[in-house]
Motif scaffolding. Structure first.
Motif, PDB file in Angstrom:
ATOM      1  N   LYS A 114      -8.665  -1.120   2.699  1.00  0.00           N
ATOM      2  CA  LYS A 114      -8.028  -2.432   2.869  1.00  0.00           C
ATOM      3  C   LYS A 114      -8.661  -3.217   4.031  1.00  0.00           C
ATOM      4  CE  LYS A 114      -3.804  -2.796   4.796  1.00  0.00           C
ATOM      5  NZ  LYS A 114      -2.377  -2.550   5.027  1.00  0.00           N
ATOM      6  N   SER A 141      -0.072 -10.195  -6.146  1.00  0.00           N
ATOM      7  CA  SER A 141       1.306  -9.761  -5.944  1.00  0.00           C
ATOM      8  C   SER A 141       2.286 -10.928  -5.972  1.00  0.00           C
ATOM      9  CB  SER A 141       1.435  -9.032  -4.608  1.00  0.00           C
ATOM     10  OG  SER A 141       0.610  -7.891  -4.609  1.00  0.00           O
ATOM     11  N   SER A 150       4.116  -3.996   1.319  1.00  0.00           N
ATOM     12  CA  SER A 150       4.339  -3.314   0.050  1.00  0.00           C
ATOM     13  C   SER A 150       4.463  -1.811   0.283  1.00  0.00           C
ATOM     14  CB  SER A 150       3.159  -3.602  -0.881  1.00  0.00           C
ATOM     15  OG  SER A 150       3.175  -2.731  -1.984  1.00  0.00           O
ATOM     16  N   ALA A 151       5.106  -1.158  -0.681  1.00  0.00           N
ATOM     17  CA  ALA A 151       5.230   0.306  -0.609  1.00  0.00           C
ATOM     18  C   ALA A 151       4.324   0.956  -1.644  1.00  0.00           C
ATOM     19  CB  ALA A 151       6.667   0.708  -0.822  1.00  0.00           C
ATOM     20  N   GLY A 152       3.348   0.219  -2.153  1.00  0.00           N
ATOM     21  CA  GLY A 152       2.454   0.781  -3.164  1.00  0.00           C
ATOM     22  C   GLY A 152       3.148   0.882  -4.504  1.00  0.00           C
ATOM     23  N   TYR A 153       3.187   2.084  -5.059  1.00  0.00           N
ATOM     24  CA  TYR A 153       3.760   2.261  -6.389  1.00  0.00           C
ATOM     25  C   TYR A 153       5.250   1.885  -6.487  1.00  0.00           C
ATOM     26  CZ  TYR A 153       6.427   4.654  -9.881  1.00  0.00           C
ATOM     27  OH  TYR A 153       7.366   4.930 -10.817  1.00  0.00           O
ATOM     28  N   ILE A 190      -3.952  -0.154  -0.940  1.00  0.00           N
ATOM     29  CA  ILE A 190      -2.970  -0.563   0.070  1.00  0.00           C
ATOM     30  C   ILE A 190      -2.945   0.379   1.271  1.00  0.00           C
ATOM     31  CG2 ILE A 190      -0.476  -0.721   0.485  1.00  0.00           C
ATOM     32  CD1 ILE A 190      -0.209  -1.925  -2.298  1.00  0.00           C
ATOM     33  N   TYR A 191      -3.039   1.669   1.002  1.00  0.00           N
ATOM     34  CA  TYR A 191      -2.825   2.634   2.079  1.00  0.00           C
ATOM     35  C   TYR A 191      -4.094   3.187   2.730  1.00  0.00           C
ATOM     36  CZ  TYR A 191       2.147   2.648   1.143  1.00  0.00           C
ATOM     37  OH  TYR A 191       3.448   2.265   1.013  1.00  0.00           O
ATOM     38  N   GLN A 216       9.074   4.296   0.340  1.00  0.00           N
ATOM     39  CA  GLN A 216       7.827   4.749   0.970  1.00  0.00           C
ATOM     40  C   GLN A 216       7.487   3.761   2.076  1.00  0.00           C
ATOM     41  OE1 GLN A 216       4.883   6.832  -1.437  1.00  0.00           O
ATOM     42  NE2 GLN A 216       3.368   5.325  -0.870  1.00  0.00           N
ATOM     43  N   GLU A 217       6.808   4.258   3.058  1.00  0.00           N
ATOM     44  CA  GLU A 217       6.441   3.423   4.209  1.00  0.00           C
ATOM     45  C   GLU A 217       5.788   2.116   3.758  1.00  0.00           C
ATOM     46  OE1 GLU A 217       3.158   3.624   7.811  1.00  0.00           O
ATOM     47  OE2 GLU A 217       3.602   5.418   6.648  1.00  0.00           O
ATOM     48  N   LEU A 218       6.259   1.023   4.307  1.00  0.00           N
ATOM     49  CA  LEU A 218       5.669  -0.272   3.947  1.00  0.00           C
ATOM     50  C   LEU A 218       4.381  -0.487   4.733  1.00  0.00           C
ATOM     51  CD1 LEU A 218       8.562  -2.909   3.756  1.00  0.00           C
ATOM     52  CD2 LEU A 218       7.653  -1.452   1.958  1.00  0.00           C
ATOM     53  N   THR A 219       3.471  -1.161   4.098  1.00  0.00           N
ATOM     54  CA  THR A 219       2.235  -1.511   4.795  1.00  0.00           C
ATOM     55  C   THR A 219       1.896  -2.961   4.446  1.00  0.00           C
ATOM     56  OG1 THR A 219      -0.062  -0.868   5.185  1.00  0.00           O
ATOM     57  CG2 THR A 219       0.722  -0.667   2.945  1.00  0.00           C
ATOM     58  N   GLU A 220       1.253  -3.640   5.370  1.00  0.00           N
ATOM     59  CA  GLU A 220       0.948  -5.047   5.125  1.00  0.00           C
ATOM     60  C   GLU A 220      -0.049  -5.163   3.984  1.00  0.00           C
ATOM     61  OE1 GLU A 220       0.007  -7.241   8.691  1.00  0.00           O
ATOM     62  OE2 GLU A 220      -0.738  -8.918   7.510  1.00  0.00           O
ATOM     63  N   LEU A 221       0.227  -6.060   3.077  1.00  0.00           N
ATOM     64  CA  LEU A 221      -0.663  -6.239   1.922  1.00  0.00           C
ATOM     65  C   LEU A 221      -1.978  -6.864   2.356  1.00  0.00           C
ATOM     66  CD1 LEU A 221       1.122  -7.754  -1.217  1.00  0.00           C
ATOM     67  CD2 LEU A 221      -0.041  -5.573  -1.033  1.00  0.00           C
ATOM     68  N   ASP A 266      -2.266   2.114  -4.802  1.00  0.00           N
ATOM     69  CA  ASP A 266      -1.947   2.874  -3.589  1.00  0.00           C
ATOM     70  C   ASP A 266      -3.195   3.056  -2.716  1.00  0.00           C
ATOM     71  OD1 ASP A 266       0.731   3.161  -4.161  1.00  0.00           O
ATOM     72  OD2 ASP A 266       0.507   5.079  -5.168  1.00  0.00           O
ATOM     73  N   VAL A 269       0.751  -2.085 -11.173  1.00  0.00           N
ATOM     74  CA  VAL A 269       1.630  -1.003 -11.628  1.00  0.00           C
ATOM     75  C   VAL A 269       1.736  -1.049 -13.150  1.00  0.00           C
ATOM     76  CG1 VAL A 269       4.012  -0.161 -11.608  1.00  0.00           C
ATOM     77  CG2 VAL A 269       2.973  -0.997  -9.496  1.00  0.00           C
ATOM     78  N   SER A 273      -1.371   1.840 -10.862  1.00  0.00           N
ATOM     79  CA  SER A 273      -0.641   1.980  -9.593  1.00  0.00           C
ATOM     80  C   SER A 273      -1.295   2.977  -8.639  1.00  0.00           C
ATOM     81  CB  SER A 273       0.788   2.417  -9.875  1.00  0.00           C
ATOM     82  OG  SER A 273       0.811   3.570 -10.695  1.00  0.00           O
TER      83      SER A 273
END
Lengths: 152, 267
Positions: free
Chosen positions: B90, A61, A74-77, B85-86, A48-53, B82, B100, B78
């Motif tokens: 954030k 983490s 991170s890619a989340g899950y 993070i997404y 999955q698309e990485l995004t800056e933590l 998400d 997770v 988890s």
């Protein structure tokens, strides 16, 4: 997106240049780190698309170490992730590597009872030291990632 | 006769309709006012308005600014991770206490948050943080769908709510329902089914009523026309795609209490 990644990479280098005085490997400069971050984000495939933590999740983490700067994606899950750490003192490099080995094992333990499809990539996690940097990559595309890291 | 009669009838109808619209408008104002009265600060202490129906999901309200989340904390697994993070959350100062595989039992034991160079649990981290949170969002359930007993799940969930309330007594606690799963997941798993998610949500809603915490019906928000989470929303049938996380955040921003008070604070 590419612009954001590049911007993040530039910020990383500028930040590290100002915060980590007197360090930086002879063969792996801050510019090399910037180029590596760019290339990994652009060329390595992640589930999955990485995004800056965000800072709020950085501490949960990774074990943060004094005098070590971190930039983590991170890619989340999914277990996929990419992080680069810079030590202000080369003596701290083994501690960073050990922390990342422990992190990979901790994630293997978590996913083993949760989603075994994530375990393989964690067993092949890349933990590599370059100059005063330690690079950590978890991806199914690890051969490609390893080749990219090896180029620098 | 007929022309005058119809003209008069038309005028009366218009007048009645206008009156109805006005009354509806007044009703709307009253409805908003009832949203604002759930909390009263008296002598520096928070009390809850009598008569609030905790068994009713938090209603849709005016959308909050992103800054609304600056003094929020999120606890979860988890799926919450998400979101943190997404989504645009954030960019705020919201705290994230999620991991997770975390569930209502491991949340008491798993030491994964670093506080002063020491790994601690969610509750220990929450306690160590002096920040005053106005709201704490909690969402568990997806990892617990395989538990032998839903009663055991609820027992631990109640324990968690009590513990969070004890640590941050001034925070409003919002509990989100278990989100649905996609059909592809539902039909290939004994554990991750919407039948089980709905059963858990019934218990969660009852728990919210008993514990006087606010229930957010996020399940309904993401349930597609066929009763499942749309396949496009989650690549693995459970975890939201990056671009959908903002929709989830907007749903939360749209479903809040303390409308006026929070709005004034945000401005």
């Amino acid at each position: 997106m590419i612009l954001i990644k590049r911007f993040s990479a530039v910020i990383l280098v500028i930040t590290l240049m100002f915060t980590a005085f007197g360090c930086g490997g002879k063969d792996f400069s801050d510019e090399s780190a910037m180029a590596l971050v760019d290339e990994v984000l652009e060329s390595v495939e992640f589930q999955q698309e990485l995004t800056e933590l965000p800072e709020t999740l950085l501490g949960s983490s990774y074990d943060l170490i004094d005098g070590v700067d971190a930039l983590a994606y991170s890619a989340g899950y999914p277990a996929d992730r990419f992080a680069i750490f810079k030590a202000d003192d080369a003596k701290k490099l083994p501690e960073i590597s050990k922390m990342l080995e422990n992190k990979a094992q901790e994630l293997i333990d978590t996913y083993s009872s949760y989603d075994t499809s994530q375990v393989g990539k964690l067993e092949n996690a890349i933990i590599e030291t370059k100059g005063n940097y330690v690079i950590f990559i978890v991806t199914d595309d690890y051969e490609n990632a390893k080749n990219i890291v090896g180029k620098y | 006769m007929s022309n005058n009669f119809f003209e008069s009838l038309f005028k009366k109808s218009v007048a009645i309709l206008l009156s109805l619209f006005c009354l509806m408008g007044i009703g709307q104002v009253f409805a908003e006012d009832t949203y604002t009265t759930y909390k009263k600060v008296k002598d520096g202490k928070i009390t809850y308005a009598e008569g609030y129906d905790y068994s009713t999901p938090v209603p849709k309200n005016a959308k909050m600014n992103l800054s609304y989340f600056n003094d929020a904390a999120f606890i979860g697994d988890s799926r919450t991770m998400d979101l943190m993070i997404y989504s645009k959350v954030k960019k705020t100062k919201a705290a994230a206490y999620c991991d997770v595989g975390l569930n209502v039992n491991t949340v008491f034991e798993k030491k994964f948050i670093t506080v002063k160079k020491k790994k601690v649990t969610v509750l220990e981290a929450l306690k160590a943080n002096n920040k005053k949170y106005s709201k704490i969002y909690i969402m568990f359930g997806i990892n617990e769908l395989g538990f032998d007993s839903v009663e055991g799940f609820i027992k631990s969930y109640k324990k968690l709510i009590d513990a969070v309330r004890k640590i941050k007594p001034d925070a409003l606690i919002y509990v989100q329902s278990v989100l649905p799963v996609a059909k592809s997941k539902d039909q290939t798993s004994d554990m991750f089914t919407n039948h089980r998610a709905k059963k858990y949500n019934t218990y969660i809603k009852e728990m919210c009523t008993e514990k006087k915490v606010f229930f957010i019906d996020a399940y309904s928000a993401f349930e597609g026309a066929n009763g499942y989470l749309p396949e496009a929303v989650a690549s693995d049938g459970i975890h939201f795609r990056a671009d959908v996380c903002d929709k989830w955040l907007i749903y939360l921003a749209n479903h809040t209490l303390a409308y006026k008070e929070e709005k004034e604070k945000a401005e």
